[in-house]
Write an enzyme that holds these catalytic residues in place. Sequence first.
Site, PDB file in Angstrom:
ATOM      1  N   ILE A  24       0.822  -1.220   0.000  1.00 39.52           N
ATOM      2  CA  ILE A  24       0.000   0.000   0.000  1.00 39.52           C
ATOM      3  C   ILE A  24       0.853   1.267   0.000  1.00 39.52           C
ATOM      4  O   ILE A  24       0.420   2.303  -0.495  1.00 39.52           O
ATOM      5  CB  ILE A  24      -0.988  -0.007   1.200  1.00 39.52           C
ATOM      6  CG1 ILE A  24      -2.167   0.917   0.933  1.00 39.52           C
ATOM      7  CG2 ILE A  24      -0.289   0.328   2.501  1.00 39.52           C
ATOM      8  CD1 ILE A  24      -3.311   0.756   1.900  1.00 39.52           C
ATOM      9  N   ASN A  27      -3.409   1.714  15.811  1.00 40.83           N
ATOM     10  CA  ASN A  27      -3.987   1.304  17.103  1.00 40.83           C
ATOM     11  C   ASN A  27      -4.366   2.577  17.861  1.00 40.83           C
ATOM     12  O   ASN A  27      -4.048   3.685  17.427  1.00 40.83           O
ATOM     13  CB  ASN A  27      -3.020   0.420  17.893  1.00 40.83           C
ATOM     14  CG  ASN A  27      -1.690   1.102  18.116  1.00 40.83           C
ATOM     15  OD1 ASN A  27      -1.628   2.173  18.709  1.00 40.83           O
ATOM     16  ND2 ASN A  27      -0.613   0.511  17.606  1.00 40.83           N
ATOM     17  N   GLY A  50       3.083  -4.466  11.133  1.00 37.89           N
ATOM     18  CA  GLY A  50       2.183  -4.641   9.992  1.00 37.89           C
ATOM     19  C   GLY A  50       2.187  -3.461   9.044  1.00 37.89           C
ATOM     20  O   GLY A  50       3.234  -2.868   8.764  1.00 37.89           O
ATOM     21  N   VAL A  51       1.014  -3.132   8.544  1.00 40.63           N
ATOM     22  CA  VAL A  51       0.913  -2.045   7.574  1.00 40.63           C
ATOM     23  C   VAL A  51       1.248  -0.706   8.238  1.00 40.63           C
ATOM     24  O   VAL A  51       1.794   0.202   7.590  1.00 40.63           O
ATOM     25  CB  VAL A  51      -0.497  -2.055   6.926  1.00 40.63           C
ATOM     26  CG1 VAL A  51      -1.575  -1.596   7.864  1.00 40.63           C
ATOM     27  CG2 VAL A  51      -0.510  -1.250   5.646  1.00 40.63           C
ATOM     28  N   ASP A  52       0.969  -0.579   9.516  1.00 45.32           N
ATOM     29  CA  ASP A  52       1.302   0.632  10.288  1.00 45.32           C
ATOM     30  C   ASP A  52       2.814   0.879  10.254  1.00 45.32           C
ATOM     31  O   ASP A  52       3.275   1.991   9.945  1.00 45.32           O
ATOM     32  CB  ASP A  52       0.809   0.425  11.732  1.00 45.32           C
ATOM     33  CG  ASP A  52       0.756   1.700  12.550  1.00 45.32           C
ATOM     34  OD1 ASP A  52       0.966   2.787  11.984  1.00 45.32           O
ATOM     35  OD2 ASP A  52       0.497   1.599  13.767  1.00 45.32           O
ATOM     36  N   SER A  85      -7.797  -4.844  10.386  1.00 47.55           N
ATOM     37  CA  SER A  85      -7.935  -5.870  11.446  1.00 47.55           C
ATOM     38  C   SER A  85      -7.589  -7.298  11.008  1.00 47.55           C
ATOM     39  O   SER A  85      -7.660  -8.221  11.826  1.00 47.55           O
ATOM     40  CB  SER A  85      -9.342  -5.883  12.072  1.00 47.55           C
ATOM     41  OG  SER A  85      -9.578  -4.696  12.799  1.00 47.55           O
TER      42      SER A  85
HETATM   43  N1  AR6 Z   1       0.559  -3.166   2.229  1.00 46.38           N
HETATM   44  C1  AR6 Z   1      -0.686  -3.691   2.191  1.00 46.38           C
HETATM   45  N2  AR6 Z   1      -1.162  -4.523   3.131  1.00 46.38           N
HETATM   46  C2  AR6 Z   1      -0.341  -4.842   4.150  1.00 46.38           C
HETATM   47  C3  AR6 Z   1       0.974  -4.328   4.270  1.00 46.38           C
HETATM   48  C4  AR6 Z   1       1.423  -3.455   3.243  1.00 46.38           C
HETATM   49  N3  AR6 Z   1       2.634  -2.912   3.266  1.00 46.38           N
HETATM   50  N4  AR6 Z   1       1.534  -4.835   5.400  1.00 46.38           N
HETATM   51  C5  AR6 Z   1       0.604  -5.641   5.978  1.00 46.38           C
HETATM   52  N5  AR6 Z   1      -0.516  -5.661   5.209  1.00 46.38           N
HETATM   53  P1  AR6 Z   1      -2.067  -5.420  10.182  1.00 46.38           P
HETATM   54  P2  AR6 Z   1      -4.357  -5.018  11.990  1.00 46.38           P
HETATM   55  C6  AR6 Z   1      -1.785  -6.351   5.429  1.00 46.38           C
HETATM   56  O1  AR6 Z   1      -1.466  -6.405  11.104  1.00 46.38           O
HETATM   57  O2  AR6 Z   1      -4.690  -6.466  11.919  1.00 46.38           O
HETATM   58  C7  AR6 Z   1      -0.072  -2.895  14.073  1.00 46.38           C
HETATM   59  O3  AR6 Z   1       0.971  -3.193  14.952  1.00 46.38           O
HETATM   60  C8  AR6 Z   1      -1.770  -7.596   6.303  1.00 46.38           C
HETATM   61  O4  AR6 Z   1      -1.361  -8.727   5.557  1.00 46.38           O
HETATM   62  O5  AR6 Z   1      -1.164  -4.401   9.581  1.00 46.38           O
HETATM   63  O6  AR6 Z   1      -5.466  -4.008  11.873  1.00 46.38           O
HETATM   64  C9  AR6 Z   1      -0.860  -1.655  14.479  1.00 46.38           C
HETATM   65  O7  AR6 Z   1      -0.034  -0.718  15.113  1.00 46.38           O
HETATM   66  C10 AR6 Z   1      -3.243  -7.687   6.729  1.00 46.38           C
HETATM   67  O8  AR6 Z   1      -4.022  -8.313   5.712  1.00 46.38           O
HETATM   68  O9  AR6 Z   1      -3.261  -4.565  10.900  1.00 46.38           O
HETATM   69  C11 AR6 Z   1      -1.865  -2.229  15.409  1.00 46.38           C
HETATM   70  O10 AR6 Z   1      -1.341  -2.383  16.715  1.00 46.38           O
HETATM   71  C12 AR6 Z   1      -3.673  -6.216   6.793  1.00 46.38           C
HETATM   72  O11 AR6 Z   1      -2.650  -5.477   6.112  1.00 46.38           O
HETATM   73  C13 AR6 Z   1      -2.173  -3.583  14.812  1.00 46.38           C
HETATM   74  O12 AR6 Z   1      -1.007  -3.965  14.100  1.00 46.38           O
HETATM   75  C14 AR6 Z   1      -3.813  -5.679   8.213  1.00 46.38           C
HETATM   76  O13 AR6 Z   1      -2.803  -6.235   9.046  1.00 46.38           O
HETATM   77  C15 AR6 Z   1      -3.309  -3.511  13.825  1.00 46.38           C
HETATM   78  O14 AR6 Z   1      -3.608  -4.814  13.364  1.00 46.38           O
END
Ligand code: AR6
Length: 177
Positions: free
Chosen positions: A13, A26, A34-36, A120
Site C-alpha cells: 500500500i 492502534n 504490519g501495515v502501520d 484488522s
Molecule cells: N501493504 C498492504 N497490506 C499490508 C501491508 C502493506 N505494506 N503490510 C501488511 N498488510 P495489520 P491489523 C496487510 O497487522 O490487523 C499494528 O501493529 C496484512 O497482511 O497491519 O489491523 C498496528 O499498530 C493484513 O491483511 O493490521 C496495530 O497495533 C492487513 O494489512 C495492529 O497492528 C492488516 O494487518 C493492527 O492490526
Amino acid sequence: MSTPTLTAVLGDITTQRVDAVVNAANTAMRGGGGVDGAIHRAGGPAILADCIRRFPHGLATGDAGWTTGGDLPARWVIQVVGPNYAGGQRDRALLASCYRRALEVADELHAASIAFPLISAGVYAWPKTDAVDAAVTTLRATPTHVRDVRIVAFDAATHRMVEDRLARKEQPRTMDR
Ligand code: AR6
C-alpha cells in the site's frame, strides 16, 4: 455523492499513487507493526510527528482521522483503528465503522482516490473471509465523492479472495468466526 469504482490491488500500500492511503493503526497512534510499521517507515518521521500533534490522546476504535502522507506518494494517511479480534473486540460494527469513517474523512479532504488495507485482518486476527466481506460490503454501501477506491491485498491468496468477493453482487454475511 455516488458509488465509487471499487477495485482489488495486489501489492504494498505504501507505493500506491492515490490521494490517501488508509493505515490500520492502534488507539495509541504512535506506530506499530504490519501495515502501520510499513507506512511509518516509508512515509518518514513527519507522519509520527503529525500523529503526536493532531492526536495527543490517540484515536478511538472504529474511528478515523488524517495525517500527512510525509514522503509517501499519497498526500494523506487516513488513520483508522480496527477492532482487535484476538483481544476479544468482536463487534463487526466497529470494523464497518472504520471503512465508513475513512471515506467521510476522505470527503472532508476532497480526496478523489483512496487505498485501503484489510483492516484488522493481520495482527488483530479478524477472520479473513469476514474481513474481506466487511470491507466490500461497507465500501459499496457508503455514499462518497471519492471516485477510485482500492482494496490493497499484500499476498496473492488474499487478493484472490477480494477479487472473488467483488465479482459477487450482494450476499448474506459469511459467518466464519
Ligand atoms: N501493504 C498492504 N497490506 C499490508 C501491508 C502493506 N505494506 N503490510 C501488511 N498488510 P495489520 P491489523 C496487510 O497487522 O490487523 C499494528 O501493529 C496484512 O497482511 O497491519 O489491523 C498496528 O499498530 C493484513 O491483511 O493490521 C496495530 O497495533 C492487513 O494489512 C495492529 O497492528 C492488516 O494487518 C493492527 O492490526
